[in-house]
Write an enzyme that holds these catalytic residues in place. Sequence first.
Site, short mmCIF file in Angstrom:
data_model
loop_
_atom_site.label_atom_id
_atom_site.label_comp_id
_atom_site.label_asym_id
_atom_site.label_seq_id
_atom_site.Cartn_x
_atom_site.Cartn_y
_atom_site.Cartn_z
NE ARG A 1 92.13 13.18 -77.22
CZ ARG A 1 91.19 14.13 -77.33
NH1 ARG A 1 90.04 13.86 -77.91
NH2 ARG A 1 91.41 15.34 -76.87
CG HIS B 1 92.00 17.22 -72.00
ND1 HIS B 1 93.08 17.18 -72.87
CD2 HIS B 1 90.93 17.60 -72.77
CE1 HIS B 1 92.67 17.50 -74.07
NE2 HIS B 1 91.39 17.76 -74.05
CD GLN C 1 90.24 22.32 -73.78
OE1 GLN C 1 90.27 21.65 -74.79
NE2 GLN C 1 89.92 23.60 -73.79
CG ASP D 1 83.92 17.84 -70.23
OD1 ASP D 1 83.40 17.96 -71.35
OD2 ASP D 1 84.94 17.14 -70.02
CB CYS E 1 87.16 21.24 -72.83
SG CYS E 1 86.15 19.75 -72.61
NE ARG F 1 93.70 22.16 -76.66
CZ ARG F 1 93.26 20.91 -76.76
NH1 ARG F 1 91.98 20.66 -76.62
NH2 ARG F 1 94.10 19.90 -76.95
N1 NVA Z 1 85.81 14.78 -70.52
C1 NVA Z 1 85.77 14.68 -71.96
C2 NVA Z 1 86.69 15.66 -72.58
C3 NVA Z 1 86.66 15.69 -74.09
C4 NVA Z 1 87.59 16.70 -74.67
C5 NVA Z 1 86.15 13.26 -72.39
O1 NVA Z 1 87.09 12.69 -71.83
O2 NVA Z 1 85.47 12.72 -73.27
N1 CP Z 2 88.55 19.72 -76.18
C1 CP Z 2 89.07 18.68 -76.86
O1 CP Z 2 90.07 18.07 -76.46
O2 CP Z 2 88.43 18.43 -78.02
P1 CP Z 2 88.68 17.19 -78.99
O3 CP Z 2 88.16 15.98 -78.29
O4 CP Z 2 87.91 17.54 -80.22
O5 CP Z 2 90.15 17.07 -79.24
#
Ligand code: NVA
Ligand code: CP
Length: 303
Positions: free
Chosen positions: A104, A131, A134, A219, A259, A287
């Site tokens: 990540r 992502h 997800q 989101d 998500c 998930r």
């Molecule tokens: N779009 C959000 C998704 C978090 C799971 C981010 O990148 O922070």
């Molecule tokens: N939806 C998701 O990826 O959540 P986290 O950021 O908690 O992993």
Amino acid sequence: MNIRHFRSLLDINRKEFIRILDRSLEIKKLSRENHLPNSLSKKTLALIFKKNSTRTRVSMETAINKLGGNAVYISHLTSQIARGESIKDTGKVLSGMVDFIAIRTHEHSELLELCEIASVPVINALTQKFHPCQLLADMLTFYEEKGSFENRTFSWVGDGCNMCNSYINASKILRFNLKIATPNGFEPDASVLNASSDTVELCDLPGKAVENSDLVTTDVWASMGDEEDHERRKVLFKGYQINQNMMDKANKDAIFLHCLPAHRDEEVTSEVIDGPTSRVWEQSHNRLYTTQALLEFLAEVNV
Ligand code: NVA
Ligand code: CP
């Protein structure tokens, strides 16, 4: 050997996508019956996380543990990454010790760099661009309840972020129609969009995007890394909130997904997230099963 990674959804075709969803449903059933196989016995998953996470980390660690393997969490703050060891050097080392690497991170290019040198499958656990893990859970949540993707319309309202880009990829593979409404200047990635122009429609108004929809999703307005722009966005995104009024424009049996984490009463009202159309908790639990099916899939195709 040419390693098959999971950089984005475009790394799997339609048949494989459905195979992962079907296997997720099987695993869910086996899990409830307490009959999970030891399909990942002695396999290790390394998790390199440069951003916060609750769902992704817990689902990945739990997924492999329950199938007989184990996970090692590597924070960028306490590992040698904090002292400047490159992602390539880190990846070369981990490739000799573990069976999968999930990452990540911020730049999608960093994930691609890791994929270039890793000799084990790399999983995108979120980048600024995509992502995909997800989306497996989102699609499972719809598939489990509604059965198929053909002739369905899904709606994305809000920021054209990593989640939106992944919905675009999913529409290309699963062939559903995707209607997107974002404020000006917050459109999804142009190249991602261009590659899916026959399944995606950009709408000027959020209400238009939600009309005749079977699935409404959004989101946060400021993703991780965009926090400094949050206050400005709160103004620009007014009108893009998913509230009951907006849900009423969708089909009667439409479901709402997010998500998570959500900013309640910002991009979505508590009334919707806690209401009868919301499937966000099932979606988050899914998930676990989709990650288990994905890990099995990557183990199978990379023998
Ligand atoms: N779009 C959000 C998704 C978090 C799971 C981010 O990148 O922070
Ligand atoms: N939806 C998701 O990826 O959540 P986290 O950021 O908690 O992993």
